[in-house]
Design a protein around this motif. Structure first.
Motif, PDB file in Angstrom:
ATOM      1  N   ASP A 174     -14.847 -10.324   4.348  1.00  0.00           N
ATOM      2  CA  ASP A 174     -15.863  -9.352   3.946  1.00  0.00           C
ATOM      3  C   ASP A 174     -15.499  -7.896   4.186  1.00  0.00           C
ATOM      4  OD1 ASP A 174     -17.683 -11.299   3.058  1.00  0.00           O
ATOM      5  OD2 ASP A 174     -18.249 -11.723   5.144  1.00  0.00           O
ATOM      6  N   CYS A 175     -14.247  -7.533   3.921  1.00  0.00           N
ATOM      7  CA  CYS A 175     -13.899  -6.122   4.066  1.00  0.00           C
ATOM      8  C   CYS A 175     -14.368  -5.357   2.829  1.00  0.00           C
ATOM      9  CB  CYS A 175     -12.411  -5.932   4.287  1.00  0.00           C
ATOM     10  SG  CYS A 175     -11.447  -7.215   3.588  1.00  0.00           S
ATOM     11  N   LYS A 176     -14.330  -4.034   2.922  1.00  0.00           N
ATOM     12  CA  LYS A 176     -14.778  -3.175   1.826  1.00  0.00           C
ATOM     13  C   LYS A 176     -13.751  -3.186   0.694  1.00  0.00           C
ATOM     14  CE  LYS A 176     -17.548   0.860   2.235  1.00  0.00           C
ATOM     15  NZ  LYS A 176     -17.755   2.043   3.089  1.00  0.00           N
ATOM     16  N   SER A 177     -12.474  -3.113   1.073  1.00  0.00           N
ATOM     17  CA  SER A 177     -11.400  -3.189   0.080  1.00  0.00           C
ATOM     18  C   SER A 177     -10.139  -3.743   0.723  1.00  0.00           C
ATOM     19  CB  SER A 177     -11.107  -1.795  -0.506  1.00  0.00           C
ATOM     20  OG  SER A 177     -10.458  -0.989   0.460  1.00  0.00           O
ATOM     21  N   VAL A 178      -9.300  -4.362  -0.097  1.00  0.00           N
ATOM     22  CA  VAL A 178      -8.015  -4.875   0.369  1.00  0.00           C
ATOM     23  C   VAL A 178      -6.929  -4.391  -0.572  1.00  0.00           C
ATOM     24  CG1 VAL A 178      -6.658  -6.904   0.997  1.00  0.00           C
ATOM     25  CG2 VAL A 178      -9.154  -7.014   1.074  1.00  0.00           C
ATOM     26  N   ALA A 179      -5.919  -3.728  -0.023  1.00  0.00           N
ATOM     27  CA  ALA A 179      -4.777  -3.314  -0.834  1.00  0.00           C
ATOM     28  C   ALA A 179      -3.515  -3.684  -0.076  1.00  0.00           C
ATOM     29  CB  ALA A 179      -4.828  -1.811  -1.094  1.00  0.00           C
ATOM     30  N   ALA A 180      -2.387  -3.632  -0.781  1.00  0.00           N
ATOM     31  CA  ALA A 180      -1.125  -4.011  -0.149  1.00  0.00           C
ATOM     32  C   ALA A 180      -0.085  -2.920  -0.307  1.00  0.00           C
ATOM     33  CB  ALA A 180      -0.607  -5.312  -0.747  1.00  0.00           C
ATOM     34  N   CYS A 181       0.750  -2.815   0.723  1.00  0.00           N
ATOM     35  CA  CYS A 181       1.846  -1.854   0.728  1.00  0.00           C
ATOM     36  C   CYS A 181       3.091  -2.609   1.164  1.00  0.00           C
ATOM     37  CB  CYS A 181       1.530  -0.743   1.721  1.00  0.00           C
ATOM     38  SG  CYS A 181       2.886   0.417   2.012  1.00  0.00           S
ATOM     39  N   THR A 182       4.205  -2.403   0.479  1.00  0.00           N
ATOM     40  CA  THR A 182       5.430  -3.057   0.909  1.00  0.00           C
ATOM     41  C   THR A 182       6.590  -2.072   0.920  1.00  0.00           C
ATOM     42  OG1 THR A 182       6.847  -5.015   0.628  1.00  0.00           O
ATOM     43  CG2 THR A 182       6.154  -3.903  -1.381  1.00  0.00           C
ATOM     44  N   LEU A 183       7.499  -2.273   1.870  1.00  0.00           N
ATOM     45  CA  LEU A 183       8.710  -1.452   1.902  1.00  0.00           C
ATOM     46  C   LEU A 183       9.570  -1.795   0.686  1.00  0.00           C
ATOM     47  CD1 LEU A 183      10.690   0.451   3.526  1.00  0.00           C
ATOM     48  CD2 LEU A 183      11.704  -1.672   4.386  1.00  0.00           C
ATOM     49  N   LEU A 184       9.781  -3.080   0.480  1.00  0.00           N
ATOM     50  CA  LEU A 184      10.657  -3.522  -0.603  1.00  0.00           C
ATOM     51  C   LEU A 184       9.946  -4.475  -1.542  1.00  0.00           C
ATOM     52  CD1 LEU A 184      13.765  -4.343   1.644  1.00  0.00           C
ATOM     53  CD2 LEU A 184      13.269  -2.190   0.454  1.00  0.00           C
ATOM     54  N   HIS A 185      10.194  -4.293  -2.828  1.00  0.00           N
ATOM     55  CA  HIS A 185       9.623  -5.152  -3.854  1.00  0.00           C
ATOM     56  C   HIS A 185      10.800  -5.689  -4.638  1.00  0.00           C
ATOM     57  CE1 HIS A 185       7.024  -5.918  -7.502  1.00  0.00           C
ATOM     58  NE2 HIS A 185       6.253  -6.367  -6.529  1.00  0.00           N
ATOM     59  N   LYS A 186      11.046  -6.999  -4.500  1.00  0.00           N
ATOM     60  CA  LYS A 186      12.229  -7.588  -5.147  1.00  0.00           C
ATOM     61  C   LYS A 186      11.973  -7.851  -6.615  1.00  0.00           C
ATOM     62  CE  LYS A 186      15.075 -10.117  -1.891  1.00  0.00           C
ATOM     63  NZ  LYS A 186      15.573 -11.436  -1.440  1.00  0.00           N
TER      64      LYS A 186
END
Ligand code: XMP
Ligand code: MG
Length: 191
Positions: A129-141
């Protein structure tokens, strides 16, 4: 940059084939990304959810570059890998110790490969039940192994080719995480 090819320090020559991203290049990009994240959340409180173990160095540098006055940092554990091949399963732990209700959550990963880990994580976090969820990555293969239906990654520091990489948090069987750069792992072949 500038045509300079950085060389692998002597002590790592037998384990690392070449430098992919130098310490300087990572540092510059992480600062940029931190500013971008600050813009995206403006003055809203943010919860950073680092995914251990691979993201530890990235989280340390990235959070110092995010200009937000209200930021909390937590780590959870996700394991899915054995050696250089995915086991196809993801084990999550530590999420039960964090209260994410009504919060903006940014999951921070070391690398997105098949996308399976991120998919499981975003699912698990959404259920809290969070307000928003986003993702961050150092590397994207850039890989053909990306699973269908895996979620988007909102913040990516570097897109990379489909090679096994080590350093700046990323490991081969738990070692080489402490390299300050990202390098291509030297696969031992019988030739
Ligand atoms: P998936 O396939 O779930 O990837 O997106 C999840 C985890 O796989 C590990 N991984 C790597 N680790 N060098 C590493 O040291 C690599 O090139 C690599 N590719 C994938 C990593 O732990 C990631 O979180
Ligand atoms: Mg790993």
């Amino acid at each position: 940059a500038d045509g300079l090819v950085e060389s692998v320090p002597d002590e790592f020559q037998d384990q690392v084939a070449r430098v992919l991203l130098s310490e300087e290049r990572i540092g510059a990009r992480v600062k940029e990304l931190g500013a971008q994240i600050g813009e995206a959340y403006r003055d809203q409180p943010l919860v950073i959810l680092g995914v251990l173990t691979g993201s530890y160095m990235f989280v340390a540098d990235l959070t110092r570059a995010i200009p937000l006055s209200k930021l909390e940092v937590y780590f959870i554990k996700a394991s899915s890998y054995e050696g250089t091949g995915s086991s196809g399963q993801v084990k999550l732990s530590g999420l039960d110790h964090v209260d994410l209700t009504g919060r903006h959550v940014l999951i921070v990963e070391d690398i997105v490969d098949t996308g399976l880990t991120l998919q499981k994580l975003k699912q698990a976090v959404r259920e809290l039940d969070c307000k928003s969820v986003a993702a961050c990555t150092l590397l994207h293969k850039n890989t053909s192994r990306r699973l269908e239906g895996t979620p988007p990654v909102e913040f990516v520091a570097f897109e990379i080719a489909d090679e096994f990489v080590v350093g700046y948090g990323l490991d081969y069987n738990q070692s080489l995480r402490h390299l300050p750069f990202v390098g291509i792992f030297r696969t031992k072949s019988a030739s």
